[in-house]
Enzyme design. Structure first.
Site, PDB file in Angstrom:
ATOM      1  N   SER A 205       7.532  -1.398  -8.550  1.00  0.00           N
ATOM      2  CA  SER A 205       6.375  -0.997  -7.754  1.00  0.00           C
ATOM      3  C   SER A 205       6.182  -1.994  -6.622  1.00  0.00           C
ATOM      4  O   SER A 205       6.495  -3.179  -6.740  1.00  0.00           O
ATOM      5  CB  SER A 205       5.120  -0.923  -8.621  1.00  0.00           C
ATOM      6  OG  SER A 205       4.788  -2.188  -9.117  1.00  0.00           O
TER       7      SER A 205
ATOM      8  N   HIS B 230      -2.456  -3.356  -7.735  1.00  0.00           N
ATOM      9  CA  HIS B 230      -2.497  -3.524  -9.187  1.00  0.00           C
ATOM     10  C   HIS B 230      -1.681  -4.719  -9.663  1.00  0.00           C
ATOM     11  O   HIS B 230      -1.829  -5.152 -10.800  1.00  0.00           O
ATOM     12  CB  HIS B 230      -2.050  -2.238  -9.904  1.00  0.00           C
ATOM     13  CG  HIS B 230      -0.581  -1.957  -9.842  1.00  0.00           C
ATOM     14  ND1 HIS B 230      -0.038  -0.947  -9.075  1.00  0.00           N
ATOM     15  CD2 HIS B 230       0.469  -2.522 -10.474  1.00  0.00           C
ATOM     16  CE1 HIS B 230       1.267  -0.911  -9.238  1.00  0.00           C
ATOM     17  NE2 HIS B 230       1.604  -1.856 -10.084  1.00  0.00           N
TER      18      HIS B 230
ATOM     19  N   ASP C 111      -3.732   2.020  -3.635  1.00  0.00           N
ATOM     20  CA  ASP C 111      -3.213   0.894  -4.429  1.00  0.00           C
ATOM     21  C   ASP C 111      -2.357   0.007  -3.532  1.00  0.00           C
ATOM     22  O   ASP C 111      -1.141  -0.055  -3.675  1.00  0.00           O
ATOM     23  CB  ASP C 111      -2.411   1.441  -5.616  1.00  0.00           C
ATOM     24  CG  ASP C 111      -1.901   0.342  -6.537  1.00  0.00           C
ATOM     25  OD1 ASP C 111      -2.350  -0.804  -6.395  1.00  0.00           O
ATOM     26  OD2 ASP C 111      -1.039   0.652  -7.383  1.00  0.00           O
TER      27      ASP C 111
END
Length: 648
Positions: free
Chosen positions: A603, A420, A511
């Site tokens: 992240s 992402h 992801d």
């Protein structure tokens, strides 16, 4: 030492300071979450570091000079946040807030301090009677320039896209009280004037105000047992911390007096220095705890808690602490001269530096012992494992506006991060688990394009079709079809930038993405994966880059928590796991829910166990219905689901 032992030894150096003064327009409590206002009077409170006379083996010279200048030679002192007393200064000092070595409070304002009270005759068993109030007076308000510089380094790297600062100093609960004050018709004029003053305060003034300390003089404590406090000079990431403060303050002083919070050092400022001036802490604190003493695992004084940095429009707070070393080294001969003593009685700058070095060397043994004791007494993870895990985490920037974290997989420069970061629109509506509108991807911090300097010329193609069609967070803004990707390695005091290119972006539910460094440095520390999934309740640690971005120069930060839930599904539902599970129709872990704090920018960071082995890849946070993230409710992909990545 156990937390209860530290608390028992440290509570004698913790106090609560209270000020009561006239406030007919009810504006003094502005920016104070908890207060009392009745009959035209306002009461505010904050926590404080209590220093009985003789408690410090080497007290800062400025402290003795201030006491002498005010005739407070035989008394004790308390240090607290200057924001407690500033609303009650006389007008000429209140309108121009700053350091005051001779501060004056408005008439009828009075100060007192709540302290632990030892029962007479029971000094040896350490039992205390009911806390008691002692009268106090304001001696001085002193700046701590080195700590202020560290705060400023965070504020000036504000990467807001909306043209105004996105960071402020204070508790998020202060905003609720602020709105109540602004809605009060009686106080609207003065409140608006004060508002404009605060809003117009630049980052430099804000940093100084946040780190300013008030010195209070109190009567000599009647104790039959003189207590001494040792000082922790050197702190490291992961060192355990304990805070004794008084949340809620005057709302219920005796119920919450000297409450305990525990946590760890998340980061040290300035970056890549031996002696820290400011600490970022992974710890939960509440309004009223500003000014509280901070202790290490050996009950040595680390420093003083200040109000947190908070992100405007969200509940995100970054807890900061001023180190005692910063306080001592900042109070130099310049301030001593301002108190009124003859310059001939003061050492010259060279001697001051020599004396400072002597004090530092004298403290080195104590600091070394304290630091080693901290390392030996850390909760679970060893210092060596922590250093290895931290050095395997890199900062990844995409173009001039976005950043996240990444993990070094091998010595050839292969980096694991989140898909992402590169294709955010693919994850805008639904998470990999299909939880619509319940999770928010935690990459997505931005650089201000006007101020950001290009890092590397390497470019790679990243499509951004349909980006505007999805309701994703702000990190979609500014994406173009071509983005430069750069990776920053942190090796102790050295930071190195390298170009990188995309070699893989998962098109399935995972992801994940892989980057390849263009130039592979000799020094690479690859992460060690653990494919046995942790169970619920297991201690875990998150290492990743947080909210302040690449221009702040900060290394990755640490937070700790536990695995609260392991989400499993049958292996037959995941085609990408075929060949990597031992039997058909077995439940395999696909997501870890954890309680460690994760903020935007973290992240792509690593989730490690107590041995420093990777157990997951950080991907997302949960969020409130209004859109604000919940830092302590986040999700990671377990290594078991990433086994095919490590096998390639």
């Amino acid at each position: 030492m156990e937390p209860q032992e530290i608390a028992a030894a440290a509570r004698h150096f913790a106090a609560m300071a209270r000020i009561v003064g006239p406030d007919p327009k009810a504006v003094k409590m502005r920016r104070h979450a908890f207060h009392l206002h009745q009959s035209g009077s306002t009461t505010l409170s904050a926590s404080a570091v209590l220093l009985p006379r003789g408690a410090l083996a080497d007290p800062p010279p400025l402290l003795d000079r201030i006491c002498a200048a005010h005739g407070h030679v035989a008394g004790s002192v308390a240090l607290t946040a200057a924001s407690l007393v500033e609303p009650f200064l006389v007008a000429e000092q209140r309108d121009k807030p700053g350091e005051e070595l001779h501060p004056r409070l408005v008439p009828e304002a009075r100060l007192d301090v709540l302290v632990e009270h030892e029962k007479l005759g029971n000094a040896q068993d350490g039992k205390s009677g009911a806390p008691r109030w002692l009268p106090a007076r304001l001696l001085a308000m002193v700046d701590v320039p080195t700590a202020a510089d560290s705060v400023l380094s965070l504020l000036k790297h504000d990467d807001s896209l909306i043209g105004r600062p996105s960071w402020d100093v204070g508790w998020s609960l202060d905003d609720v009280n602020q709105k109540q004050v602004e809605n009060d018709v009686r106080s609207s004029l003065e409140s608006n004037r004060n508002n404009s003053s605060v809003e117009s305060m630049g980052p430099s003034m804000l940093a100084k105000s946040a780190t300013r300390i008030a010195i209070l003089g109190i009567v000599t404590l009647n104790s039959n047992n003189a207590r001494h406090i040792n000082v922790s000079v050197m702190q490291h990431q992961g060192d355990s911390l304990l805070i004794i403060g008084s949340p809620f303050g005057v709302m219920s002083p005796f119920h919450f007096f000297n409450s305990i919070s525990v946590g760890a050092v998340a980061n040290c400022l300035p970056p890549a220095t031996v002696r820290s001036r400011l600490l970022m802490a992974d710890i939960h604190c509440l309004p009223g705890m500003e000014g509280a003493p901070v202790f290490d695992k050996n009950s040595c004084l680390v420093g003083l808690l200040m109000k947190p940095l908070r992100q405007r429009g969200s509940s995100i707070e970054v807890q900061l602490m001023i180190t005692w070393d910063s306080i001592c080294t900042a109070w130099n001969s310049t301030k001593l001269e301002e108190i009124g003593r003859s310059p001939s009685e003061l050492p010259d700058d060279k001697n001051v530096d020599s004396k400072t070095m002597e004090l530092r060397h004298a403290d080195n043994y104590r600091g070394f012992v304290s630091s080693m004791a901290n390392n030996l007494n850390q909760c679970c993870i060893s210092p060596t494992s922590l250093v290895e895990a931290t050095s395997s985490v890199v900062l990844v920037t995409v173009g001039d506006t976005s950043w996240a974290s990444g993990i070094i997989l091998n010595n050839k420069g292969l980096i694991l991060t989140n898909a992402h970061l590169l294709e955010p629109w693919r994850f805008g509506r639904t998470s990999p688990l299909g939880l619509q509108n319940k999770v928010t991807l935690s990459a997505g911090e931005h650089l201000n394009a006007r101020e950001n300097k290009p890092l590397q010329p390497q470019r790679c193609k990243v499509s951004n079709e349909d980006a505007v069609k999805h309701e994703v967070s702000l990190f979609n803004l500014g994406f173009k079809r071509e983005k430069r990707i750069s990776v920053r390695l942190d090796h102790g005091e050295r930071q190195m930038w390298c170009n990188a290119s995309v070699v893989f972006i998962s098109k399935g539910p995972l992801d994940v993405a892989l980057l390849q460094m263009e130039k592979v440095p000799i020094e690479l520390n690859a992460i060690i994966p653990e494919f046995v999934c942790p169970t619920a309740g297991s201690a875990i640690y998150v290492v990743g880059h947080g909210l302040f971005g690449p221009r702040s120069g900060l290394c990755s930060s640490l937070s700790s928590g536990v695995v609260s839930k392991v989400v499993k599904i049958p292996s037959t539902q995941h085609s990408y796991l075929v060949g990597f599970v031992e039997a058909d129709n077995v439940d395999v872990p696909v997501m870890l829910q954890t309680t460690a704090a994760v903020h935007p920018g973290a992240s792509g960071g690593v989730l490690v166990d107590s041995h420093g082995r990777m157990v997951g890849l950080v991907t997302s946070n949960a969020k409130h219905g209004g859109g604000s993230t919940i830092p302590h409710l986040n999700f990671s992909i377990p290594c078991k689901s990433l086994e095919m990545v490590f096998s390639k």
